[in-house]
Structures are given as structure tokens and as C-alpha cells.
Scaffold this motif. Structure first.
Motif, PDB file in Angstrom:
ATOM      1  N   GLU A 167       0.851  -1.181   0.000  1.00 16.51           N
ATOM      2  CA  GLU A 167       0.000   0.000   0.000  1.00 16.51           C
ATOM      3  C   GLU A 167       0.893   1.240   0.000  1.00 16.51           C
ATOM      4  O   GLU A 167       1.904   1.280   0.716  1.00 16.51           O
ATOM      5  CB  GLU A 167      -0.892   0.007   1.232  1.00 16.51           C
ATOM      6  N   PRO A 168       0.537   2.255  -0.785  1.00 24.31           N
ATOM      7  CA  PRO A 168       1.369   3.458  -0.806  1.00 24.31           C
ATOM      8  C   PRO A 168       1.461   4.096   0.574  1.00 24.31           C
ATOM      9  O   PRO A 168       0.448   4.388   1.203  1.00 24.31           O
ATOM     10  CB  PRO A 168       0.638   4.368  -1.797  1.00 24.31           C
ATOM     11  N   SER A 169       2.664   4.277   1.047  1.00 22.23           N
ATOM     12  CA  SER A 169       2.924   4.963   2.307  1.00 22.23           C
ATOM     13  C   SER A 169       4.368   5.422   2.281  1.00 22.23           C
ATOM     14  O   SER A 169       5.178   4.923   1.490  1.00 22.23           O
ATOM     15  CB  SER A 169       2.685   4.042   3.509  1.00 22.23           C
ATOM     16  N   TYR A 170       4.703   6.352   3.162  1.00 18.43           N
ATOM     17  CA  TYR A 170       6.078   6.823   3.215  1.00 18.43           C
ATOM     18  C   TYR A 170       7.025   5.686   3.559  1.00 18.43           C
ATOM     19  O   TYR A 170       8.081   5.536   2.957  1.00 18.43           O
ATOM     20  CB  TYR A 170       6.201   7.950   4.239  1.00 18.43           C
ATOM     21  N   GLU A 171       6.630   4.856   4.533  1.00 17.42           N
ATOM     22  CA  GLU A 171       7.480   3.744   4.942  1.00 17.42           C
ATOM     23  C   GLU A 171       7.716   2.763   3.801  1.00 17.42           C
ATOM     24  O   GLU A 171       8.839   2.318   3.563  1.00 17.42           O
ATOM     25  CB  GLU A 171       6.870   3.023   6.147  1.00 17.42           C
ATOM     26  N   ALA A 172       6.634   2.432   3.083  1.00 11.35           N
ATOM     27  CA  ALA A 172       6.771   1.503   1.966  1.00 11.35           C
ATOM     28  C   ALA A 172       7.636   2.102   0.859  1.00 11.35           C
ATOM     29  O   ALA A 172       8.475   1.424   0.257  1.00 11.35           O
ATOM     30  CB  ALA A 172       5.389   1.131   1.421  1.00 11.35           C
ATOM     31  N   CYS A 173       7.450   3.390   0.612  1.00  8.50           N
ATOM     32  CA  CYS A 173       8.189   4.054  -0.464  1.00  8.50           C
ATOM     33  C   CYS A 173       9.680   4.096  -0.158  1.00  8.50           C
ATOM     34  O   CYS A 173      10.509   3.712  -0.998  1.00  8.50           O
ATOM     35  CB  CYS A 173       7.628   5.458  -0.649  1.00  8.50           C
TER      36      CYS A 173
ATOM     37  N   ASP B  45      13.127   2.748  -9.018  1.00  4.02           N
ATOM     38  CA  ASP B  45      12.093   3.051 -10.006  1.00  4.02           C
ATOM     39  C   ASP B  45      10.708   2.867  -9.404  1.00  4.02           C
ATOM     40  O   ASP B  45       9.812   3.696  -9.583  1.00  4.02           O
ATOM     41  CB  ASP B  45      12.249   2.150 -11.234  1.00  4.02           C
ATOM     42  N   ALA B  46      10.526   1.754  -8.683  1.00  2.00           N
ATOM     43  CA  ALA B  46       9.242   1.509  -8.027  1.00  2.00           C
ATOM     44  C   ALA B  46       8.981   2.546  -6.945  1.00  2.00           C
ATOM     45  O   ALA B  46       7.848   2.998  -6.750  1.00  2.00           O
ATOM     46  CB  ALA B  46       9.213   0.095  -7.440  1.00  2.00           C
ATOM     47  N   ALA B  47      10.040   2.927  -6.234  1.00  2.00           N
ATOM     48  CA  ALA B  47       9.891   3.957  -5.207  1.00  2.00           C
ATOM     49  C   ALA B  47       9.437   5.269  -5.822  1.00  2.00           C
ATOM     50  O   ALA B  47       8.570   5.964  -5.276  1.00  2.00           O
ATOM     51  CB  ALA B  47      11.212   4.145  -4.462  1.00  2.00           C
TER      52      ALA B  47
ATOM     53  N   ALA C 153       6.103   7.276  -5.014  1.00  2.00           N
ATOM     54  CA  ALA C 153       6.192   8.663  -4.566  1.00  2.00           C
ATOM     55  C   ALA C 153       5.210   9.549  -5.327  1.00  2.00           C
ATOM     56  O   ALA C 153       4.588  10.445  -4.742  1.00  2.00           O
ATOM     57  CB  ALA C 153       7.616   9.176  -4.740  1.00  2.00           C
ATOM     58  N   GLN C 154       5.045   9.300  -6.625  1.00  2.00           N
ATOM     59  CA  GLN C 154       4.102  10.098  -7.410  1.00  2.00           C
ATOM     60  C   GLN C 154       2.673   9.897  -6.919  1.00  2.00           C
ATOM     61  O   GLN C 154       1.872  10.848  -6.897  1.00  2.00           O
ATOM     62  CB  GLN C 154       4.217   9.732  -8.891  1.00  2.00           C
ATOM     63  N   THR C 155       2.348   8.670  -6.519  1.00  2.00           N
ATOM     64  CA  THR C 155       1.014   8.397  -5.968  1.00  2.00           C
ATOM     65  C   THR C 155       0.818   9.155  -4.659  1.00  2.00           C
ATOM     66  O   THR C 155      -0.231   9.780  -4.435  1.00  2.00           O
ATOM     67  CB  THR C 155       0.830   6.884  -5.728  1.00  2.00           C
ATOM     68  N   LEU C 156       1.824   9.112  -3.792  1.00  2.00           N
ATOM     69  CA  LEU C 156       1.723   9.811  -2.515  1.00  2.00           C
ATOM     70  C   LEU C 156       1.585  11.313  -2.704  1.00  2.00           C
ATOM     71  O   LEU C 156       0.885  11.988  -1.943  1.00  2.00           O
ATOM     72  CB  LEU C 156       2.953   9.499  -1.661  1.00  2.00           C
TER      73      LEU C 156
ATOM     74  N   ALA D   9       3.794  15.272   1.555  1.00  3.86           N
ATOM     75  CA  ALA D   9       5.158  15.621   1.945  1.00  3.86           C
ATOM     76  C   ALA D   9       6.064  14.398   1.901  1.00  3.86           C
ATOM     77  O   ALA D   9       7.201  14.453   1.420  1.00  3.86           O
ATOM     78  CB  ALA D   9       5.155  16.231   3.350  1.00  3.86           C
ATOM     79  N   GLY D  10       5.538  13.272   2.399  1.00  2.56           N
ATOM     80  CA  GLY D  10       6.319  12.036   2.344  1.00  2.56           C
ATOM     81  C   GLY D  10       6.623  11.620   0.924  1.00  2.56           C
ATOM     82  O   GLY D  10       7.710  11.113   0.626  1.00  2.56           O
ATOM     83  N   GLY D  11       5.674  11.842   0.011  1.00  2.00           N
ATOM     84  CA  GLY D  11       5.912  11.528  -1.390  1.00  2.00           C
ATOM     85  C   GLY D  11       7.027  12.361  -1.979  1.00  2.00           C
ATOM     86  O   GLY D  11       7.876  11.864  -2.735  1.00  2.00           O
ATOM     87  N   MET D  12       7.065  13.649  -1.623  1.00  2.00           N
ATOM     88  CA  MET D  12       8.141  14.500  -2.121  1.00  2.00           C
ATOM     89  C   MET D  12       9.497  14.029  -1.594  1.00  2.00           C
ATOM     90  O   MET D  12      10.478  13.976  -2.348  1.00  2.00           O
ATOM     91  CB  MET D  12       7.899  15.955  -1.699  1.00  2.00           C
ATOM     92  N   HIS D  13       9.536  13.700  -0.314  1.00  2.00           N
ATOM     93  CA  HIS D  13      10.810  13.263   0.257  1.00  2.00           C
ATOM     94  C   HIS D  13      11.266  11.953  -0.363  1.00  2.00           C
ATOM     95  O   HIS D  13      12.444  11.785  -0.716  1.00  2.00           O
ATOM     96  CB  HIS D  13      10.681  13.125   1.772  1.00  2.00           C
ATOM     97  N   CYS D  14      10.337  11.016  -0.524  1.00  2.00           N
ATOM     98  CA  CYS D  14      10.692   9.737  -1.135  1.00  2.00           C
ATOM     99  C   CYS D  14      11.100   9.924  -2.590  1.00  2.00           C
ATOM    100  O   CYS D  14      12.024   9.265  -3.079  1.00  2.00           O
ATOM    101  CB  CYS D  14       9.518   8.765  -1.020  1.00  2.00           C
ATOM    102  N   GLU D  15      10.427  10.839  -3.293  1.00  2.00           N
ATOM    103  CA  GLU D  15      10.802  11.137  -4.680  1.00  2.00           C
ATOM    104  C   GLU D  15      12.257  11.600  -4.756  1.00  2.00           C
ATOM    105  O   GLU D  15      13.041  11.125  -5.595  1.00  2.00           O
ATOM    106  CB  GLU D  15       9.892  12.216  -5.242  1.00  2.00           C
TER     107      GLU D  15
END
Length: 244
Positions: free
Chosen positions: A20-26, A35-37, A41-44, A53-59
């Protein structure tokens, strides 16, 4: 997910399949499948609040893992700028990550700007002074390099890299005796450090002591050969100096 977890949680490995999309998973995917991360990140980023915010950091982390620091740096920086409600302890490391990424990308001016933002918020942390000192050295701003290195050493007297940066700055600015004090201390703390020996050799040459310079540079070659580091940039420099 709380925003405190967002900044200080280290990446934990999470299986990619059906996660499931989450910061921890990303962030768990960053090392194994950037690539998967990046996709996650785009989904988050389409969500709100901490997830965005977590999506930006993971990106930014994923872009760095892909070897794209020039793309990662502005994402780190934009995130730090948007964290208006966060504490300095939370924003500052993100500015520093932007600085690190721009440094990797070879953009010293932007890296220096990011480190300056970090210093403004946490001036007691020597790491950010050291980062800016590195960038000022790349820009050949030797007085600024010396000042930042001195500030870093005031906060942490055992930072050998700061000693070497201040030594190089003083050597270039025409103060070789001051440079020698720092170079000697760095070699004393780390006697097999190749860069410390190379820099002390340069200082010896600036003082007109050719024999001591050659001894340091030959030690670089000897230590490198004994430890399998013959391709180290310090070894290349030492070879060049010895061939003159």
C-alpha cells in the motif's frame, strides 16, 4: 503517519508486491528498487498533508538513488521551503539533503545556498558549516572557506576535514605556518589519511621544505598500495607531485 516519523524514520525494507502506498513503503523501496519507489512517490504526492510531503521526500531519495542528484536537489529544497509549520530540527536536515544533492551534481552555488539555510536554523551543527566550507573551496572563495572551517572546528575540534580545508585556505592565502598547524593535527589524528598527507605535502612545499613534502607524498603511495587504494584521487595527486 505523523510528520515526526516522516523526517526521522529510517527506511525499512517493505516488499514491493502489493504494498500500500505509504512513506514507509516508499522509502523501503529506495535502495532495492528506486524506479518503483519513484512511482509510489508520485502516488503519494497526489494525496494531502503528510502523505504528500512524504511523497516529495521519497521522490527526492529515489532520484538520488537513481544517480540523478541534480533532479533530487530542488525537490528536497522545495519540500524544506514548504515545511513552514515544522520545527527547525525537522526542516534543517532537508535543506542539508538539498545541499548534499547539489554538491553531488556539481552545483556549488546552489549547494552553498541550501547549506546556508541549514546553518541559519541550526548554527550549532558543525556538519552544515563543513558542507558550506566545501562549496566555498570549490568556488575558490578561500576566505569564506577558512571562516566556515574555523566555525566548524569551534563546534567540533576533531573534524579533520575542516582542518584540511582551513589548511588549504591558509596555504593559498599565504599563511603556510598556520596551514601546517592544521595539517599536522589532521595527520596526527588520522596518520594514514591519504588526503591529509597530500595536503601536508603541499604545505611543506609552500614552506620550501621539499624533502618533507616528498616524504608525505611517498607515504600516500605506500599506504595506498598496502590497502588497495591505488585509484584514490589523493594517490593520483601524489604521483603527479612526485613526478615533477
Amino acid at each position: 503517519m505523523s510528520i515526526s516519523i516522516f523526517f526521522f524514520l529510517l527506511a525499512v525494507a517493505v516488499p514491493a508486491a502489493h504494498a500500500e502506498p505509504s512513506y514507509e513503503a516508499c522509502t523501503g523501496l529506495v535502495e532495492t528498487d528506486p524506479d518503483a519507489a519513484l512511482d509510489m512517490a508520485q502516488t503519494l504526492k497526489l494525496m494531502r498533508g503528510d502523505d504528500e510531503a512524504g511523497g516529495m521526500h521519497c521522490e527526492a531519495l529515489a532520484l538520488t538513488a537513481q544517480g540523478r542528484p541534480a533532479d533530487a536537489a530542488p525537490v528536497f529544497y522545495q519540500l524544506a521551503e514548504r515545511m513552514l509549520q515544522a520545527s527547525d530540527e525537522m526542516r534543517t536536515p532537508v535543506y542539508a539533503q538539498a545541499g548534499d544533492a547539489w554538491a553531488l551534481a556539481g552545483n556549488a552555488a546552489q549547494a552553498r545556498r541550501a547549506y546556508s539555510e541549514a546553518i541559519a536554523r541550526m548554527p550549532e551543527d558543525s556538519r552544515y558549516r563543513l558542507g558550506r566550507a566545501r562549496m566555498r573551496a570549490l568556488e575558490e572563495n578561500w576566505e569564506g572557506t577558512r571562516d566556515d572551517a574555523a566555525e566548524a572546528l569551534a563546534l567540533d575540534p576533531y573534524l579533520t576535514e575542516a582542518m584540511l580545508l582551513r589548511a588549504a585556505a591558509n596555504r593559498i592565502l599565504g599563511f603556510p605556518q598556520a596551514a601546517l598547524a592544521d595539517a599536522n593535527k589532521a595527520v596526527e589524528l588520522r596518520p594514514h589519511d591519504l588526503e591529509a598527507l597530500v595536503e601536508r605535502g603541499r604545505v611543506h612545499m609552500a614552506l620550501g621544505n621539499r624533502q618533507s613534502a616528498w616524504t608525505d607524498w611517498q607515504s600516500v603511495l605506500d599506504y595506498a598500495a598496502a590497502t588497495g587504494r591505488n585509484d584514490d584521487p589523493a594517490v593520483v595527486a601524489a604521483r603527479q607531485y612526485l613526478s615533477r
